[in-house]
Design a protein around this motif. Sequence first.
Motif, PDB file in Angstrom:
ATOM      1  N   ARG A  30      -1.943   2.645 -13.460  1.00  0.00           N
ATOM      2  CA  ARG A  30      -2.524   1.858 -12.359  1.00  0.00           C
ATOM      3  C   ARG A  30      -1.585   0.760 -11.866  1.00  0.00           C
ATOM      4  NH1 ARG A  30      -8.958   1.482 -13.712  1.00  0.00           N
ATOM      5  NH2 ARG A  30      -9.202   3.672 -14.256  1.00  0.00           N
ATOM      6  N   LEU A  31      -0.305   1.096 -11.748  1.00  0.00           N
ATOM      7  CA  LEU A  31       0.682   0.132 -11.277  1.00  0.00           C
ATOM      8  C   LEU A  31       0.448  -0.206  -9.811  1.00  0.00           C
ATOM      9  CD1 LEU A  31       3.900   1.721 -12.814  1.00  0.00           C
ATOM     10  CD2 LEU A  31       2.657  -0.276 -13.674  1.00  0.00           C
ATOM     11  N   THR A  32       0.712  -1.445  -9.459  1.00  0.00           N
ATOM     12  CA  THR A  32       0.754  -1.866  -8.065  1.00  0.00           C
ATOM     13  C   THR A  32       2.147  -2.430  -7.813  1.00  0.00           C
ATOM     14  OG1 THR A  32      -0.125  -4.063  -8.579  1.00  0.00           O
ATOM     15  CG2 THR A  32      -1.727  -2.360  -7.932  1.00  0.00           C
ATOM     16  N   PHE A  33       2.563  -2.417  -6.564  1.00  0.00           N
ATOM     17  CA  PHE A  33       3.939  -2.753  -6.212  1.00  0.00           C
ATOM     18  C   PHE A  33       3.991  -3.896  -5.217  1.00  0.00           C
ATOM     19  CE2 PHE A  33       3.318   1.775  -6.938  1.00  0.00           C
ATOM     20  CZ  PHE A  33       4.110   1.954  -8.059  1.00  0.00           C
ATOM     21  N   THR A  34       5.026  -4.721  -5.362  1.00  0.00           N
ATOM     22  CA  THR A  34       5.291  -5.784  -4.398  1.00  0.00           C
ATOM     23  C   THR A  34       6.783  -5.765  -4.075  1.00  0.00           C
ATOM     24  OG1 THR A  34       5.613  -7.407  -6.173  1.00  0.00           O
ATOM     25  CG2 THR A  34       3.417  -7.297  -5.179  1.00  0.00           C
ATOM     26  N   PRO A  35       7.133  -6.165  -2.845  1.00  0.00           N
ATOM     27  CA  PRO A  35       8.557  -6.272  -2.519  1.00  0.00           C
ATOM     28  C   PRO A  35       9.214  -7.292  -3.446  1.00  0.00           C
ATOM     29  CG  PRO A  35       7.225  -6.396  -0.532  1.00  0.00           C
ATOM     30  CD  PRO A  35       6.280  -6.496  -1.702  1.00  0.00           C
ATOM     31  N   HIS A  36      10.481  -7.045  -3.766  1.00  0.00           N
ATOM     32  CA  HIS A  36      11.227  -7.965  -4.622  1.00  0.00           C
ATOM     33  C   HIS A  36      12.703  -7.875  -4.262  1.00  0.00           C
ATOM     34  CE1 HIS A  36      13.544  -9.194  -8.165  1.00  0.00           C
ATOM     35  NE2 HIS A  36      12.583 -10.090  -8.294  1.00  0.00           N
ATOM     36  N   GLY A  37      13.290  -8.972  -3.836  1.00  0.00           N
ATOM     37  CA  GLY A  37      14.723  -8.979  -3.520  1.00  0.00           C
ATOM     38  C   GLY A  37      15.085  -7.818  -2.619  1.00  0.00           C
ATOM     39  N   ARG A  46       0.857  -1.190   0.000  1.00  0.00           N
ATOM     40  CA  ARG A  46       0.000   0.000   0.000  1.00  0.00           C
ATOM     41  C   ARG A  46       0.888   1.232   0.000  1.00  0.00           C
ATOM     42  NH1 ARG A  46      -3.995   2.319   4.522  1.00  0.00           N
ATOM     43  NH2 ARG A  46      -5.230   3.614   3.123  1.00  0.00           N
ATOM     44  N   VAL A  47       0.739   2.065  -1.022  1.00  0.00           N
ATOM     45  CA  VAL A  47       1.540   3.281  -1.097  1.00  0.00           C
ATOM     46  C   VAL A  47       0.921   4.345  -0.194  1.00  0.00           C
ATOM     47  CG1 VAL A  47       2.478   2.807  -3.390  1.00  0.00           C
ATOM     48  CG2 VAL A  47       0.356   4.094  -3.177  1.00  0.00           C
ATOM     49  N   PRO A  48       1.749   5.199   0.404  1.00  0.00           N
ATOM     50  CA  PRO A  48       1.220   6.229   1.306  1.00  0.00           C
ATOM     51  C   PRO A  48       0.169   7.127   0.667  1.00  0.00           C
ATOM     52  CG  PRO A  48       3.578   6.041   1.595  1.00  0.00           C
ATOM     53  CD  PRO A  48       3.204   5.185   0.412  1.00  0.00           C
ATOM     54  N   TRP A  49       0.268   7.369  -0.654  1.00  0.00           N
ATOM     55  CA  TRP A  49      -0.683   8.252  -1.333  1.00  0.00           C
ATOM     56  C   TRP A  49      -2.107   7.741  -1.235  1.00  0.00           C
ATOM     57  CZ3 TRP A  49       2.768  11.739  -1.817  1.00  0.00           C
ATOM     58  CH2 TRP A  49       4.078  11.394  -2.169  1.00  0.00           C
ATOM     59  N   LEU A  68       8.763   4.319   0.192  1.00  0.00           N
ATOM     60  CA  LEU A  68       8.532   3.228   1.129  1.00  0.00           C
ATOM     61  C   LEU A  68       9.754   2.900   1.983  1.00  0.00           C
ATOM     62  CD1 LEU A  68       6.448   1.002  -1.276  1.00  0.00           C
ATOM     63  CD2 LEU A  68       5.598   2.130   0.796  1.00  0.00           C
ATOM     64  N   ALA A  69      10.946   3.035   1.410  1.00  0.00           N
ATOM     65  CA  ALA A  69      12.165   2.685   2.147  1.00  0.00           C
ATOM     66  C   ALA A  69      12.674   3.826   3.023  1.00  0.00           C
ATOM     67  CB  ALA A  69      13.260   2.265   1.172  1.00  0.00           C
ATOM     68  N   THR A 127       5.135   8.638   7.664  1.00  0.00           N
ATOM     69  CA  THR A 127       5.808   8.361   8.937  1.00  0.00           C
ATOM     70  C   THR A 127       5.611   6.916   9.359  1.00  0.00           C
ATOM     71  OG1 THR A 127       5.453  10.643   9.601  1.00  0.00           O
ATOM     72  CG2 THR A 127       5.999   9.090  11.350  1.00  0.00           C
ATOM     73  N   THR A 128       4.433   6.375   9.109  1.00  0.00           N
ATOM     74  CA  THR A 128       4.125   5.033   9.600  1.00  0.00           C
ATOM     75  C   THR A 128       4.342   3.935   8.567  1.00  0.00           C
ATOM     76  OG1 THR A 128       1.800   5.304   9.028  1.00  0.00           O
ATOM     77  CG2 THR A 128       2.454   5.903  11.271  1.00  0.00           C
ATOM     78  N   ALA A 129       4.662   4.275   7.323  1.00  0.00           N
ATOM     79  CA  ALA A 129       4.892   3.241   6.305  1.00  0.00           C
ATOM     80  C   ALA A 129       6.048   2.362   6.746  1.00  0.00           C
ATOM     81  CB  ALA A 129       5.219   3.901   4.959  1.00  0.00           C
ATOM     82  N   ASN A 130       5.860   1.059   6.697  1.00  0.00           N
ATOM     83  CA  ASN A 130       6.935   0.164   7.130  1.00  0.00           C
ATOM     84  C   ASN A 130       7.116  -1.020   6.198  1.00  0.00           C
ATOM     85  OD1 ASN A 130       4.696  -1.331   7.718  1.00  0.00           O
ATOM     86  ND2 ASN A 130       5.143  -1.611   9.881  1.00  0.00           N
ATOM     87  N   ALA A 131       6.754  -0.848   4.949  1.00  0.00           N
ATOM     88  CA  ALA A 131       6.851  -1.959   4.001  1.00  0.00           C
ATOM     89  C   ALA A 131       8.297  -2.356   3.707  1.00  0.00           C
ATOM     90  CB  ALA A 131       6.148  -1.595   2.702  1.00  0.00           C
ATOM     91  N   LEU A 132       9.208  -1.398   3.671  1.00  0.00           N
ATOM     92  CA  LEU A 132      10.587  -1.692   3.312  1.00  0.00           C
ATOM     93  C   LEU A 132      11.542  -1.000   4.271  1.00  0.00           C
ATOM     94  CD1 LEU A 132      10.235  -1.089  -0.524  1.00  0.00           C
ATOM     95  CD2 LEU A 132      10.245  -3.276   0.638  1.00  0.00           C
ATOM     96  N   SER A 133      12.673  -1.619   4.511  1.00  0.00           N
ATOM     97  CA  SER A 133      13.683  -1.017   5.370  1.00  0.00           C
ATOM     98  C   SER A 133      14.391   0.103   4.619  1.00  0.00           C
ATOM     99  CB  SER A 133      14.681  -2.094   5.827  1.00  0.00           C
ATOM    100  OG  SER A 133      15.445  -2.518   4.724  1.00  0.00           O
ATOM    101  N   PRO A 134      15.183   0.947   5.299  1.00  0.00           N
ATOM    102  CA  PRO A 134      15.823   2.093   4.643  1.00  0.00           C
ATOM    103  C   PRO A 134      16.702   1.752   3.439  1.00  0.00           C
ATOM    104  CG  PRO A 134      15.959   2.339   7.003  1.00  0.00           C
ATOM    105  CD  PRO A 134      15.407   0.950   6.737  1.00  0.00           C
ATOM    106  N   ASN A 135      17.229   0.533   3.360  1.00  0.00           N
ATOM    107  CA  ASN A 135      18.050   0.169   2.207  1.00  0.00           C
ATOM    108  C   ASN A 135      17.238  -0.506   1.110  1.00  0.00           C
ATOM    109  OD1 ASN A 135      17.557  -2.275   3.343  1.00  0.00           O
ATOM    110  ND2 ASN A 135      19.681  -2.924   3.477  1.00  0.00           N
ATOM    111  N   GLY A 136      15.909  -0.578   1.285  1.00  0.00           N
ATOM    112  CA  GLY A 136      15.048  -1.154   0.265  1.00  0.00           C
ATOM    113  C   GLY A 136      14.727  -2.617   0.456  1.00  0.00           C
ATOM    114  N   VAL A 137      15.343  -3.271   1.414  1.00  0.00           N
ATOM    115  CA  VAL A 137      15.097  -4.686   1.640  1.00  0.00           C
ATOM    116  C   VAL A 137      13.775  -4.856   2.390  1.00  0.00           C
ATOM    117  CG1 VAL A 137      15.981  -6.782   2.748  1.00  0.00           C
ATOM    118  CG2 VAL A 137      17.565  -5.165   1.723  1.00  0.00           C
TER     119      VAL A 137
END
Length: 180
Positions: free
Chosen positions: A34-41, A11-14, A80-81, A168-178
């Motif tokens: 209408r792109l949606t995103f998923t974590p990858h690597g 879920r994107v913050p927007w 997100l990161a 502020t509360t988005a936590n899908a990805l860590s600061p390095n993108g992982v």
Amino acid sequence: MSAPADPAAVRVPWSVIPDYHCFGCSPHNASGLRLTFTPHGDGLQARFRLDRSFESYPGIVHGGLTGVICDEVMGNLIVLARHAPAFTVSQRTRFLTPLLIDREYRCVAELSGSGSENLIHASAEIRDADDAVCAASAATYRPFALDAVRHQLSLRDDEVALLDQALTTANALSPNGVPS
């Protein structure tokens, strides 16, 4: 444009703004991707299939959209990161092969290098169903605080507050993108 529904979609913050119209990721923009995103690597990905409304030469996706898709995935990875939106400062895209209409593709983005407080570097590739690279893009972004660009945004004060809280509360990805 159609994107497969994915239960792992991030879920994107927007999305806290009920009527956001981002050309790249809003489900409310009938003319958009209408792109949606998923974590990858170590980053983020978006799967997509473009129809004839995004055509350039017959059967070929307009080349400008290749850069737009890469920018969208890299930009949302940063949001997100790093929990901050960022404006694109520069982007360079290499086109290895044209994207074809009505074919499945995925764009995978990662943060590149350490960056700094003022600039963030990211890269993306668009890959076909056989995992062959069709395009590669690298970009530099400048993060911004919502308050600092408030005069440029067409958001009400309550929407800025909602978006600021979501960032502020988005936590899908860590600061390095992982993925965390």
